[in-house]
Motif scaffolding. Structure first.
Motif, PDB file in Angstrom:
ATOM      1  N   LYS A 171     -24.745  18.705  43.212  1.00 45.34           N
ATOM      2  CA  LYS A 171     -23.896  18.912  44.383  1.00 45.34           C
ATOM      3  C   LYS A 171     -24.384  20.069  45.233  1.00 45.34           C
ATOM      4  N   ASN A 172     -24.717  21.198  44.583  1.00 46.31           N
ATOM      5  CA  ASN A 172     -25.215  22.367  45.316  1.00 46.31           C
ATOM      6  C   ASN A 172     -26.486  22.052  46.083  1.00 46.31           C
ATOM      7  N   VAL A 211     -21.904  11.133  39.200  1.00 46.39           N
ATOM      8  CA  VAL A 211     -22.268  11.267  37.790  1.00 46.39           C
ATOM      9  C   VAL A 211     -21.651  12.571  37.295  1.00 46.39           C
ATOM     10  N   ARG A 212     -20.621  12.465  36.497  1.00 46.03           N
ATOM     11  CA  ARG A 212     -19.845  13.639  36.104  1.00 46.03           C
ATOM     12  C   ARG A 212     -20.737  14.713  35.467  1.00 46.03           C
ATOM     13  N   GLY A 213     -20.626  15.916  36.032  1.00 45.31           N
ATOM     14  CA  GLY A 213     -21.377  17.043  35.504  1.00 45.31           C
ATOM     15  C   GLY A 213     -22.808  17.129  35.992  1.00 45.31           C
ATOM     16  N   LEU A 214     -23.288  16.090  36.695  1.00 47.19           N
ATOM     17  CA  LEU A 214     -24.688  16.070  37.126  1.00 47.19           C
ATOM     18  C   LEU A 214     -24.856  15.966  38.641  1.00 47.19           C
ATOM     19  N   GLY A 215     -23.891  15.365  39.338  1.00 47.99           N
ATOM     20  CA  GLY A 215     -24.003  15.248  40.784  1.00 47.99           C
ATOM     21  C   GLY A 215     -23.791  13.842  41.281  1.00 47.99           C
ATOM     22  N   TYR A 216     -24.624  13.427  42.242  1.00 44.84           N
ATOM     23  CA  TYR A 216     -24.468  12.127  42.896  1.00 44.84           C
ATOM     24  C   TYR A 216     -25.771  11.346  42.801  1.00 44.84           C
TER      25      TYR A 216
END
Length: 229
Positions: A171-172, A211-216
């Protein structure tokens, strides 16, 4: 189009990085020659934008060393007003183009695209995920044979996702590619961009998943398998 930006001035680098990303380029930043050398050794780029006044090594030395080891990546050099000597030396060392500061972003983008077209007779690569196609030279997206109309932020986000389709993007990382570093937008503003992208991709064989905890992640959908279930 993957571009390595070699620039030690933080404000200039931040502006160029976000402006190029919003125009659909995929910039990576090196604040000094040592970082640039490491990145060049690790992966390939379509072009290099190089400032000459680097903290650890003059840009022309870096250019000479690139050419001596057979690296023919197109290099566009940023020069100061009236720096004729740097231009002459740069041409002799294998520079492909020059741009004098200050410059217009539109001219920089046009020169980058022209460099890639000319370099080694290569065509700029097209990336694809399902029926979604991204032309890295024109920076245009097509979906199912039709042009996909996107805002600059939507285009910047989708360009990052399609180059890593099938793999999560944090996300960042996605936020930094889409929004200005000094923007008042919060981190969750990327959700708005992704929501709009999902609406524009709706009904196609491509989707953006969280993707939970990993991003998109951008992925293609097996429509035949979905129909059978």
């Amino acid at each position: 189009m993957r571009v390595l930006l070699v620039e030690d001035e933080r404000e200039m680098a931040a502006w160029l990085e976000r402006a190029l990303a919003q125009s659909g380029f995929l910039p990576e930043h090196a604040p000094d020659a040592r970082t640039a050398e490491s990145l060049l050794a690790a992966s390939g780029y379509d072009a290099v934008i190089m400032d000459l006044r680097l903290p650890d090594k003059h840009g022309l030395v870096l250019l000479r060393e690139m050419r001596n080891r057979g690296d023919v990546t197109p290099v566009l050099i940023l020069t100061a007003q009236g720096a004729l000597q740097d231009r002459v030396r740069g041409l002799n060392l294998g520079a492909d183009d020059f741009l004098t500061k200050p410059f217009a972003l539109e001219e920089l983008e046009a020169r980058l695209a022209a460099l890639v077209r000319r370099s080694r007779g290569r065509q700029a690569p097209c990336m694809q995920c399902g029926s979604l196609i991204y032309d890295s030279e024109s920076r245009a997206f097509g979906l199912g044979g039709a042009i996909l109309h996107l805002t600059p932020r939507e285009q910047a986000a989708l360009a990052v996702l399609i180059t890593r389709s099938g793999m999560p993007v944090e996300k960042n990382q996605l936020f930094n590619r889409v929004f200005e570093h000094d923007s008042e937008a919060g981190l969750d503003a990327i959700e708005v961009v992704l929501h709009r992208l999902r609406k524009k991709l709706a009904g196609s064989d491509v989707r953006i998943v969280t993707v939970r905890g990993l991003g998109y992640m951008l992925e293609s959908i097996d429509t035949e398998a979905d129909a059978d279930t």
